[in-house]
Design a protein around this motif. Structure first.
Motif, PDB file in Angstrom:
ATOM      1  N   SER A 119     -80.224 108.016   6.305  1.00  0.00           N
ATOM      2  CA  SER A 119     -79.638 108.452   5.042  1.00  0.00           C
ATOM      3  C   SER A 119     -78.794 107.365   4.405  1.00  0.00           C
ATOM      4  CB  SER A 119     -78.803 109.716   5.256  1.00  0.00           C
ATOM      5  OG  SER A 119     -78.042 109.593   6.427  1.00  0.00           O
ATOM      6  N   ALA A 120     -78.764 107.381   3.090  1.00  0.00           N
ATOM      7  CA  ALA A 120     -77.967 106.414   2.348  1.00  0.00           C
ATOM      8  C   ALA A 120     -76.518 106.892   2.277  1.00  0.00           C
ATOM      9  CB  ALA A 120     -78.534 106.242   0.944  1.00  0.00           C
ATOM     10  N   VAL A 121     -75.601 105.954   2.247  1.00  0.00           N
ATOM     11  CA  VAL A 121     -74.182 106.281   2.093  1.00  0.00           C
ATOM     12  C   VAL A 121     -73.753 105.782   0.717  1.00  0.00           C
ATOM     13  CG1 VAL A 121     -71.888 106.035   3.066  1.00  0.00           C
ATOM     14  CG2 VAL A 121     -73.879 105.920   4.562  1.00  0.00           C
ATOM     15  N   GLU A 122     -73.343 106.726  -0.123  1.00  0.00           N
ATOM     16  CA  GLU A 122     -73.192 106.401  -1.540  1.00  0.00           C
ATOM     17  C   GLU A 122     -71.767 106.097  -1.985  1.00  0.00           C
ATOM     18  OE1 GLU A 122     -75.872 106.010  -3.110  1.00  0.00           O
ATOM     19  OE2 GLU A 122     -77.418 107.393  -2.382  1.00  0.00           O
ATOM     20  N   PHE A 123     -70.801 106.156  -1.069  1.00  0.00           N
ATOM     21  CA  PHE A 123     -69.412 105.924  -1.501  1.00  0.00           C
ATOM     22  C   PHE A 123     -69.299 104.588  -2.217  1.00  0.00           C
ATOM     23  CE2 PHE A 123     -69.003 108.337   2.573  1.00  0.00           C
ATOM     24  CZ  PHE A 123     -68.686 109.553   1.994  1.00  0.00           C
ATOM     25  N   PRO A 124     -68.605 104.575  -3.371  1.00  0.00           N
ATOM     26  CA  PRO A 124     -68.501 103.313  -4.111  1.00  0.00           C
ATOM     27  C   PRO A 124     -67.679 102.269  -3.343  1.00  0.00           C
ATOM     28  CG  PRO A 124     -67.056 104.971  -5.060  1.00  0.00           C
ATOM     29  CD  PRO A 124     -67.867 105.675  -4.026  1.00  0.00           C
ATOM     30  N   ARG A 125     -67.996 100.996  -3.614  1.00  0.00           N
ATOM     31  CA  ARG A 125     -67.246  99.918  -2.982  1.00  0.00           C
ATOM     32  C   ARG A 125     -66.393  99.223  -4.034  1.00  0.00           C
ATOM     33  NH1 ARG A 125     -69.429  98.730   2.199  1.00  0.00           N
ATOM     34  NH2 ARG A 125     -71.551  99.470   2.451  1.00  0.00           N
ATOM     35  N   PRO A 126     -65.335  98.542  -3.646  1.00  0.00           N
ATOM     36  CA  PRO A 126     -64.852  98.461  -2.281  1.00  0.00           C
ATOM     37  C   PRO A 126     -64.238  99.785  -1.827  1.00  0.00           C
ATOM     38  CG  PRO A 126     -63.343  97.338  -3.764  1.00  0.00           C
ATOM     39  CD  PRO A 126     -64.535  97.740  -4.584  1.00  0.00           C
ATOM     40  N   ARG A 127     -64.553 100.139  -0.620  1.00  0.00           N
ATOM     41  CA  ARG A 127     -64.008 101.398  -0.095  1.00  0.00           C
ATOM     42  C   ARG A 127     -62.631 101.149   0.469  1.00  0.00           C
ATOM     43  NH1 ARG A 127     -69.682 102.606   3.027  1.00  0.00           N
ATOM     44  NH2 ARG A 127     -70.909 102.873   1.131  1.00  0.00           N
ATOM     45  N   HIS A 128     -61.775 102.130   0.288  1.00  0.00           N
ATOM     46  CA  HIS A 128     -60.415 102.016   0.807  1.00  0.00           C
ATOM     47  C   HIS A 128     -60.282 102.889   2.048  1.00  0.00           C
ATOM     48  CE1 HIS A 128     -56.014 102.603   0.958  1.00  0.00           C
ATOM     49  NE2 HIS A 128     -56.046 101.319   0.626  1.00  0.00           N
ATOM     50  N   ILE A 129     -59.374 102.518   2.913  1.00  0.00           N
ATOM     51  CA  ILE A 129     -59.276 103.195   4.205  1.00  0.00           C
ATOM     52  C   ILE A 129     -58.951 104.681   4.055  1.00  0.00           C
ATOM     53  CG2 ILE A 129     -56.847 102.684   4.689  1.00  0.00           C
ATOM     54  CD1 ILE A 129     -59.780 102.432   7.169  1.00  0.00           C
TER      55      ILE A 129
END
Lengths: 253, 274
Positions: free
Chosen positions: B233-243
């Protein structure tokens, strides 16, 4: 490393007190200089005979150094070959142990038979006596390289030779220098044995002649010369070791 | 062949691996199809002994597949040379070299850099290493010995060493597995920054589902041995990701969904040679 001044001079103190005790024991128990000369007698004999000792010392130094250098080259080469391959390691080890078990004094007559008395047997004896510790140490150093270090190199598509040059050899340097310090003192033993058995030059020969004419202080002066040369070379290799393989001691170089 | 970052980079066609050979060998990887695009950040997760590390060995050409074929840039693996950077759980830095020289090591080994190594080691290459060390915050330790570093700093150095020769493919085998939680999260940031800047194709093997979800653009879940891919599966969270992302409901849902896909079969654990 911070060392207290006492720790720095402790070795010198020990050596001095050793000789002082020796001197006093000889005086107190009235030991004849034919049995055990006093250190002061040895030193004065040394200066008295210095011009005569010098060529012998030079000869011993020469045969030892040539033999030792040859031993280092051969030992390092064999060690790398044996250490690089598990098969070679297992195949060659018994033979090496066998050869190293032979008392080196026993091979001197054979060398004399082949090459005549004199310089060559001394060089050869000095060489073969120091090969074994070098081979064993270098082979161990290379054979015990951490597999992870090799994996890193392999993922970079390094050749076997590049792995040996960049990982194996530097990894075995602490082992190599540890063995050099032993080997150089052994080399002196080898050349002196050969000189004693079959030569008309060298400290070993000089000591043999001196003892046959009961010049015991001169025999001890010969020992002193040998011990001094041994310490000298040990120190030299310790210094080189600290520069080249200091990382193994986890100290800043 | 270079376009929007979705061209076929590496293709597995029915690739299977059986250790020991013959009918009684141990099947480590069932015939698997997998397509990796350029610039992908793929995370492989799964229980112990599921063949994750086997896949790394395959793409780095340490291991040849028993069945099937691997293609790189449309040709069989090995036909077109490509550069691999690798980092393992143990930093395995060379103790006789400074941090800078450790990072520089690939430039000494890998073509085309090695042909000019002698000429450039004190100039261009050194600047390049220093720039990378600067980026991960280790420039002050460039002349230090590896054993003077903390575990996290060692892994940073390890990452730099894996990236200095601009690999086409970066392989990470649980690189942060031995670090404490805080250091690990710091290194996630470092790795993400480096990836955003350089965009290497990455395969990350990890046991840590949060790590996979936080870092990867795509996650493949593998079954217990013999391994096969059970979820992709694809992970769609936008980058840059924050902790802080790791506390958001979507993230937690993803991690829980992944967890549900992983079946533990303890009796195969002893086979975890990978």
């Amino acid at each position: 490393m911070t060392q207290s001044p006492l720790r720095k001079i402790a070795p010198a103190l020990l050596i001095i007190s050793f000789f002082v005790l020796w001197e006093m024991a000889c005086l107190v128990f009235g030991i004849s200089h034919l049995v055990l000369p006093r250190p002061t007698q040895i030193v004065s004999t040394f200066f008295e005979y210095a011009p005569a000792i010098w060529p012998h010392a030079q000869q011993t130094l020469y045969t030892t150094m040539v033999g030792f250098s040859a031993g280092v080259v051969i030992g390092l080469t064999l060690g790398v070959l044996i250490g690089s391959s598990k098969l070679a390691y297992e195949t060659a080890y018994p033979l090496l142990v066998g050869i190293s078990s032979i008392p080196k004094v026993a091979v001197v007559p054979i060398f004399v038979l082949w090459f005549g008395a004199g310089t060559v047997p001394a060089i050869l004896t000095a060489a073969i006596i120091c090969i074994f510790p070098i081979v064993v140490n270098v082979a161990t150093g290379i054979a015990t390289v951490e597999p992870e270090l090799e994996d890193v190199m392999r993922s970079l598509k390094a050749t076997k030779l590049e792995i040996l040059w960049n990982i194996g050899l530097p990894r075995s340097m602490p082992y190599f220098f540890a063995s050099l310090k032993v080997a150089v003192t052994l080399s002196f033993v080898g050349s002196v044995i050969a000189e004693t058995v079959a030569s008309n030059r060298g400290v070993g020969n000089m000591m043999l002649i001196a003892s046959s004419s009961f010049n015991v202080p001169l025999v001890f002066a010969g020992l002193m010369v040998l011990a001094t040369m041994g310490i000298g070379f040990y120190t030299v290799f310790s210094l080189i070791e600290r520069r080249v393989a200091g990382w193994a001691m986890r100290k800043a170089v | 062949m270079k376009e929007n970052g979705t061209e076929k980079f590496m293709v597995f066609e029915g690739v299977g691996v059986t250790y020991g050979g013959g009918a009684d060998g141990t099947e480590a990887l069932k015939p698997t199809d997998l397509t990796l695009s350029k610039g992908d950040f793929l995370a492989l997760v799964g229980p112990s002994g599921c063949g994750k590390s086997t896949i790394l060995k395959l793409v780095s050409e340490v291991l040849a597949p028993t069945t099937g074929n691997i293609f790189f840039a449309g040709r069989e693996l090995g036909a077109t040379p490509f550069r691999v950077g690798m980092a393992f759980q143990s930093a395995s830095l060379l103790p006789w070299m400074t941090v800078r020289d450790n990072v520089m090591l690939p430039l000494k080994i890998v073509k085309p850099f090695k042909t000019e190594f002698r000429a450039k080691r004190k100039g261009e290459y050194r600047d390049r290493v220093d720039a990378l060390l600067e980026k991960v915050g280790l420039i002050d330790f460039a002349d230090s010995n590896p054993w003077e570093l903390s575990g996290g700093m060692m892994q940073r150095t390890n990452l730099c060493r894996a990236l200095i020769h601009e690999p086409d493919l970066l392989l990470l085998d649980e690189p942060f597995g031995a670090l404490d939680q805080f250091t690990r999260e710091e290194l996630w940031q470092t790795l993400q920054d480096l990836w955003i800047e350089r965009r290497p194709t990455v395969i990350l093997v990890t046991h840590d589902l949060r790590e996979a979800a936080y870092l990867a653009s795509r996650i493949c879940v593998m079954s217990p041995r013999p391994g096969r891919i059970v979820d992709d599966s694809a992970v769609e969270f936008p980058r840059p990701r924050h902790i802080d992302l790791v506390f958001e409901p979507d993230f937690v849902t993803l991690v829980q969904r992944l967890r549900g896909k992983i079946v533990h079969t303890p009796n195969t654990r002893k086979l975890d040679a990978a």
